[in-house]
Design a protein around this motif. Structure first.
Motif, PDB file in Angstrom:
ATOM      1  N   SER A 296     -20.993  14.265  55.068  1.00 33.85           N
ATOM      2  CA  SER A 296     -22.261  14.345  54.322  1.00 33.85           C
ATOM      3  C   SER A 296     -23.355  15.038  55.119  1.00 33.85           C
ATOM      4  N   VAL A 297     -24.292  15.612  54.384  1.00 32.50           N
ATOM      5  CA  VAL A 297     -25.504  16.195  54.971  1.00 32.50           C
ATOM      6  C   VAL A 297     -26.672  15.940  54.031  1.00 32.50           C
TER       7      VAL A 297
ATOM      8  N   TYR B  64     -22.534  23.333  55.101  1.00 37.57           N
ATOM      9  CA  TYR B  64     -23.658  22.925  55.949  1.00 37.57           C
ATOM     10  C   TYR B  64     -23.197  22.121  57.168  1.00 37.57           C
TER      11      TYR B  64
ATOM     12  N   LEU C 216     -25.682  15.961  50.040  1.00 35.51           N
ATOM     13  CA  LEU C 216     -24.412  16.584  49.669  1.00 35.51           C
ATOM     14  C   LEU C 216     -23.279  15.824  50.358  1.00 35.51           C
ATOM     15  N   ILE C 217     -22.327  15.359  49.574  1.00 31.11           N
ATOM     16  CA  ILE C 217     -21.211  14.577  50.112  1.00 31.11           C
ATOM     17  C   ILE C 217     -19.885  15.220  49.730  1.00 31.11           C
ATOM     18  N   ASP C 218     -19.017  15.361  50.719  1.00 29.62           N
ATOM     19  CA  ASP C 218     -17.660  15.845  50.476  1.00 29.62           C
ATOM     20  C   ASP C 218     -16.707  14.656  50.604  1.00 29.62           C
TER      21      ASP C 218
ATOM     22  N   ALA D 178     -26.435  11.808  57.516  1.00 31.52           N
ATOM     23  CA  ALA D 178     -25.532  12.894  57.889  1.00 31.52           C
ATOM     24  C   ALA D 178     -24.348  12.305  58.649  1.00 31.52           C
TER      25      ALA D 178
ATOM     26  N   SER E 149     -22.267  22.950  48.127  1.00 29.99           N
ATOM     27  CA  SER E 149     -21.041  22.482  48.775  1.00 29.99           C
ATOM     28  C   SER E 149     -21.377  21.942  50.155  1.00 29.99           C
ATOM     29  N   ALA E 150     -21.097  20.669  50.390  1.00 27.66           N
ATOM     30  CA  ALA E 150     -21.449  20.033  51.663  1.00 27.66           C
ATOM     31  C   ALA E 150     -20.826  20.758  52.845  1.00 27.66           C
TER      32      ALA E 150
ATOM     33  N   SER F  37     -16.917  17.486  40.755  1.00 25.05           N
ATOM     34  CA  SER F  37     -18.065  17.002  41.520  1.00 25.05           C
ATOM     35  C   SER F  37     -19.037  16.360  40.546  1.00 25.05           C
TER      36      SER F  37
END
Length: 553
Positions: free
Chosen positions: A476-477, A496, A433-435, A471, A492-493, A418
């Motif tokens: 992402s959030v 959320y 936060l992006i996954d 979002a 950790s996205a 990350s």
């Protein structure tokens, strides 16, 4: 540009083939030969290009039907001094006897290996003031070194030197000079790809993928920067990929690069990268040495770490640094969250990256921004140094983003990674936060191993979503620092994301029919279960004790 790129790749391949022909394929010194000869060719062509385009009437003598190398040699000493004063300081000064054309004309001499090596050393000495790098002990590392002694058979040294020069004469970089970063970033990656492996030893260079370097630079700087006199730093610079992307995003003429890396190999390649991308003025700031033990870049009084506008890092994640651990631990102000202990076993598993996170934060100005590549496991750490760092960067509002990358996106490690983004000004109200772990396309590397790379559209998706603080379902959030604390300081996205329940419109009759079907299925399963229970009990009742089992007959 595809044609010049193809020709450049062929040049690199031919140089590697020459090394292999003389017994140095995959030799520990091969990278020195390849990178130095490549750079020599680049500088030779760049020097000629600058001479021909100098703002001086003398430049006319070097253009037209005449070969510029011959015309340059025929200039008077005063003419030569005048035209040299008119060219860019980003190019080493070459004398007529330094040029490839001059070496080509001397190939018939029996001691050509000595002529070749003398030329390399002489260029380095004539340009030592500007074109050398140094160590933490202030030892100067010259631009070039002798190469033919790497051939153990003395009788083969002159033929080896001739073979190298043969590869250089029928090719020119001239049409690529206007491209700078856009051209040389991909060429540089190809040039060093064979020297970026764990075979490099304890301090092996792990090349940061171009896509990740681009994402980091764009999210730190923005797409339309109006920045000037920026100072950029990488404490684990490697070959300089992150710094090149950052300087390109800012503008090479609007920033100064500072770096440090413990690896001699990386320092040599970093120097090459700086020269290819017009960052000659930063060569003096490229330091070889252990950043954690002996950070070179200090404040004017020498008492504090120097602080920068932008800091980037892709440090080693785990490594045995037991030999220097106590020296590092003796600096608690710098390493405020602590230093990993030396384990009884597996010393190579010491989480050295935690020290680099602390160093990066310490090296930021109060208005500075930074980004660091870390193992994804860090972002949910519940204990130890990792958790102390997480609490600090959340409570002080230093972290403003985290992007989790796809697996196998790095060429030499399967560790999930990350990228953390820091803003020392602590002005952000939310953390993005992006996954991105599901993005990327699979491909096989030269060894047939499956890897993943991000394409241009995916890069744009990550950058755009982050910048808009948007979002996006399962991607992402944007959360407050209080929300992060409530989740145990997790970055950790996925933790959320909302749980989505899909509702389907059906009639009452359809609902009753579905329920009847469920009841019927359950009745059948329960009946089968009872049948199996009865069968098992029947089999158990049939079992009898045999007193003769195990006795001798």
């Amino acid at each position: 540009m595809s044609e010049i790129k193809e020709k450049t790749i062929k040049l690199i391949d031919s140089l590697k083939a020459t090394c292999q022909s003389y017994g140095m394929g995959n030799d520990g010194n091969e990278y020195k030969i390849i990178t130095q000869v490549f750079l020599y060719k680049f500088l030779n062509d760049k020097f000629g290009y600058e001479l021909k385009n100098a703002k001086s009437d003398i430049a006319k003598k070097l253009n037209g039907d005449v070969k510029w190398e011959v015309a340059y040699e025929l200039l008077s000493e005063s003419e030569r001094m005048l035209i040299l004063s008119a060219i860019s300081p980003d190019v080493p000064i070459l004398q007529p006897h330094h040029l490839i054309a001059n070496l080509w004309n001397q190939q018939g001499k029996g001691d050509f290996d000595m002529i070749f090596d003398f030329t390399m050393v002489d260029i380095a000495e004539h340009n030592a003031d500007i074109f050398s790098t140094q160590t933490t002990a202030n030892t100067k590392i010259p631009l070039f070194e002798t190469l033919t002694p790497f051939v153990t058979d003395t009788a083969q040294r002159a033929p080896f030197a001739r073979a190298l020069v043969d590869k250089l004469v029928n090719f020119s970089f001239e049409e690529a000079f206007a491209q700078n970063y856009d051209f040389f970033s991909s060429i540089f990656e190809y040039l060093i790809k064979d020297y970026n492996t764990a075979g490099g030893g304890k301090y092996a260079e792990y090349y940061t993928p171009h896509a990740i370097a681009t994402i980091m630079a764009r999210l730190l700087v923005g797409d339309n920067p109006d920045l000037h006199s920026m100072e950029c730093y990488d404490p684990s610079a490697g070959t300089g990929t992150l710094l090149m992307a950052l300087s390109h995003q800012i503008g090479e003429d609007r920033c100064t690069i500072f770096s440090q890396d413990i690896s001699q190999r990386s320092n040599k390649m970093l120097k090459l990268n700086l020269l290819l991308n017009g960052l000659v003025s930063s060569l003096d700031n490229a330091i070889q040495g252990d950043t954690l033990v002996s950070p070179y870049h200090k404040s004017d009084d020498g008492q504090q770490l120097r602080q920068f506008d932008f800091v980037v890092s892709n440090p080693p994640f785990k490594m045995d640094f037991s030999d220097t651990r106590e020296k590092i631990a003796a600096m608690p102000t710098r390493f405020w969250a602590g230093v990993p202990r030396v384990p009884a076993k597996k010393k190579e598993a010491m989480a050295i990256y935690t020290c680099f996170i602390q160093h990066v934060i310490n090296s930021l100005k109060n208005s500075g921004k930074g980004a660091i590549v870390i193992p994804t496991g860090f972002i949910t750490a519940k204990t130890g140094i990792e958790n102390k760092i997480l609490k600090r960067i959340v409570n002080d509002k230093i972290v403003y983003g985290c992007v989790s990358m796809p697996s196998n996106v790095f060429a030499n490690t399967g560790t999930n990674v990350s990228v953390l983004f820091f803003d020392k000004s602590a002005t952000s109200e939310k953390v993005v936060l992006i996954d991105a772990s599901k993005l990327g396309e699979e491909y096989k590397d030269a060894n047939g191993l499956k890897k993943v790379r991000l394409n241009d559209d995916e890069i744009e998706k990550i950058v755009g979503t982050f910048q808009r603080k948007e979002a996006v379902d399962d991607f992402s959030v944007a959360v407050t620092y209080e929300e992060i604390r409530e989740k145990g300081y997790s970055l950790s996205a996925g933790q959320y994301f909302d749980i989505k329940i899909e509702y389907v419109d059906i009639t009452e009759e359809e609902f009753e029919q579905r329920m009847d079907n469920f009841r019927m299925t359950l009745d059948e399963q329960f009946a089968e279960n009872r049948r199996l229970e009865a069968e098992i009990m029947k089999q158990l009742d049939a079992l009898k004790f045999n007193p003769n089992v195990g006795r001798d007959e």
